[in-house]
Design a protein around this motif. Structure first.
Motif, short mmCIF file in Angstrom:
data_model
loop_
_atom_site.label_atom_id
_atom_site.label_comp_id
_atom_site.label_asym_id
_atom_site.label_seq_id
_atom_site.Cartn_x
_atom_site.Cartn_y
_atom_site.Cartn_z
N PRO A 65 0.79 -1.23 0.00
CA PRO A 65 0.00 0.00 0.00
C PRO A 65 0.82 1.28 0.00
O PRO A 65 0.31 2.34 -0.35
CB PRO A 65 -0.81 -0.12 1.30
CG PRO A 65 0.09 -0.91 2.21
CD PRO A 65 0.81 -1.88 1.31
N ARG A 66 2.11 1.23 0.41
CA ARG A 66 2.87 2.47 0.54
C ARG A 66 4.36 2.18 0.42
O ARG A 66 4.76 1.03 0.24
CB ARG A 66 2.59 3.14 1.88
CG ARG A 66 2.91 2.29 3.10
CD ARG A 66 2.37 2.93 4.38
NE ARG A 66 2.60 2.12 5.56
CZ ARG A 66 3.67 2.17 6.33
NH1 ARG A 66 4.66 3.02 6.02
NH2 ARG A 66 3.80 1.41 7.38
N VAL A 67 5.18 3.21 0.51
CA VAL A 67 6.62 3.04 0.42
C VAL A 67 7.16 2.54 1.76
O VAL A 67 6.87 3.09 2.81
CB VAL A 67 7.29 4.40 0.07
CG1 VAL A 67 8.80 4.26 0.08
CG2 VAL A 67 6.81 4.89 -1.29
N PHE A 68 7.96 1.47 1.70
CA PHE A 68 8.59 0.93 2.89
C PHE A 68 10.11 1.09 2.76
O PHE A 68 10.71 0.50 1.86
CB PHE A 68 8.26 -0.56 3.06
CG PHE A 68 6.84 -0.83 3.47
CD1 PHE A 68 6.48 -0.85 4.80
CD2 PHE A 68 5.86 -1.04 2.51
CE1 PHE A 68 5.17 -1.09 5.18
CE2 PHE A 68 4.55 -1.28 2.87
CZ PHE A 68 4.19 -1.31 4.22
N PRO A 69 10.75 1.85 3.64
CA PRO A 69 12.22 1.92 3.61
C PRO A 69 12.81 0.58 4.03
O PRO A 69 12.14 -0.25 4.64
CB PRO A 69 12.53 3.02 4.63
CG PRO A 69 11.35 3.05 5.54
CD PRO A 69 10.17 2.67 4.71
N PRO A 70 14.07 0.33 3.69
CA PRO A 70 14.67 -0.99 3.92
C PRO A 70 14.56 -1.50 5.36
O PRO A 70 14.31 -2.68 5.58
CB PRO A 70 16.13 -0.79 3.51
CG PRO A 70 16.07 0.28 2.49
CD PRO A 70 14.98 1.22 2.93
N GLY A 71 14.76 -0.61 6.35
CA GLY A 71 14.70 -1.07 7.73
C GLY A 71 13.34 -1.63 8.10
O GLY A 71 13.23 -2.72 8.68
N LEU A 72 12.29 -0.90 7.76
CA LEU A 72 10.94 -1.37 8.06
C LEU A 72 10.58 -2.61 7.24
O LEU A 72 9.97 -3.55 7.75
CB LEU A 72 9.93 -0.26 7.79
CG LEU A 72 8.46 -0.56 8.07
CD1 LEU A 72 8.28 -1.02 9.52
CD2 LEU A 72 7.60 0.65 7.77
N ALA A 73 10.99 -2.62 5.98
CA ALA A 73 10.72 -3.78 5.13
C ALA A 73 11.43 -5.02 5.67
O ALA A 73 10.88 -6.12 5.65
CB ALA A 73 11.16 -3.49 3.70
N ALA A 102 9.68 -8.42 6.84
CA ALA A 102 10.07 -9.70 6.24
C ALA A 102 10.50 -10.69 7.32
O ALA A 102 10.21 -11.89 7.23
CB ALA A 102 11.20 -9.48 5.24
N THR A 103 11.19 -10.21 8.36
CA THR A 103 11.60 -11.09 9.46
C THR A 103 10.38 -11.64 10.19
O THR A 103 10.31 -12.83 10.53
CB THR A 103 12.49 -10.32 10.44
OG1 THR A 103 13.66 -9.86 9.76
CG2 THR A 103 12.92 -11.20 11.60
N LYS A 104 9.41 -10.77 10.45
CA LYS A 104 8.17 -11.22 11.09
C LYS A 104 7.46 -12.26 10.24
O LYS A 104 6.95 -13.26 10.74
CB LYS A 104 7.26 -10.03 11.36
CG LYS A 104 5.94 -10.41 12.02
CD LYS A 104 5.06 -9.19 12.25
CE LYS A 104 3.73 -9.59 12.90
NZ LYS A 104 2.85 -8.42 13.10
#
Length: 267
Positions: free
Chosen positions: A198-206, A210-212
């Protein structure tokens, strides 16, 4: 083997997979094969009931629209939807054939089938993967394919679930090698981006998301029961999720359009 069930298969240039299905689908008298790429792939098919259709779709568009196009040409009362990396065993077809009259009498319009996924040749039987229910056998005159990706088929009638028995399962081979899946991953991460993210995810949040995703599939959904193959598959799937959620960020940073595989640009 003659059947009352027709088959719909979508393709996008997967020549080897489609030609591999040619012999395996001889049981059906009616095989509707829809090419969704811009150009029609040259195929060597011997199936006596194959009908080729061309319904070009841009990468990321809802491919269910192509199934709706194929449905317009179906004469069979019942239709089985199969992808190019799926097949059904002869005993599964016989089992379905033996239930058709009963389902017609009961007003059944859609049948959920278990799907047995194979990764690197390994059948995945953990709760994360099995039975992986799919609504795939439908009455041609009572089904409406969705207009949005990942939406459920709509059937005008009752729905039935087959027993969760491998003898009646769709056999799915999405991950024949890591190299093959990496190519597919690039395609599907872009498709997911266009339709789901739905929106832009910067690498840290992405990376956190992905880990979750990995931990949920591997631990909570018990993919570890599939051993090293289960671990490998969950890691690759988590990375696919990471790619989906950072491609929009990447395009924003670089200042270019979103690029899919083989020169396809996503807008």
């Amino acid at each position: 083997m003659s059947s009352k069930i027709g088959v719909i298969t979508l393709m996008r240039g997967e020549k080897d997979l489609v030609e591999g299905l040619d012999e395996k689908l001889r049981w059906t008298p009616e095989w509707h094969l829809v090419e969704t790429a811009g150009e029609v792939t040259s195929l060597d098919l011997q199936h006596p009931g194959v009908q080729l259709h061309h319904f070009p779709l841009p990468l990321g568009a809802c491919f269910e629209n192509a199934r709706t196009e194929a449905l317009r040409h179906c004469s069979a009362k019942w239709v089985l939807v199969l992808d190019t990396d799926e097949e059904v065993a002869p005993q599964t077809v016989s089992y379905l054939e033996g239930r058709l009259d009963e389902w017609d009498e009961r007003g059944v319009a859609g049948v959920w089938m278990p799907r047995l996924n194979h990764v690197l040749g390994h059948p995945m039987r953990s709760p994360n993967q099995w039975p992986d229910w799919q609504l795939r056998l439908v009455r041609a005159d009572k089904v409406r394919f969705p207009t949005r990706l990942h939406d459920k088929y709509e059937v005008d009638g009752e729905e039935e679930h087959l027993p969760s028995d491998e003898a009646h399962a769709i056999l799915h081979y999405p991950f024949r090698s890591t190299a093959q899946y990496v190519d597919k991953m690039n395609v599907y991460s872009t498709i997911e981006l266009e339709n789901v993210v739905p929106r832009v995810f910067p690498p840290g949040l992405a990376a956190a998301r992905a880990t979750k995703y990995f931990l949920t599939r591997y631990l909570r959904q018990k993919a570890f029961l599939d051993g090293p193959t289960g671990l490998h598959f969950c890691l690759v799937m988590a990375f696919t999720r990471y790619l989906s959620e950072t491609k929009k960020w990447e395009a924003q940073v670089v200042g270019t359009e979103l690029e899919g595989p083989a020169g396809h640009f996503m807008r």
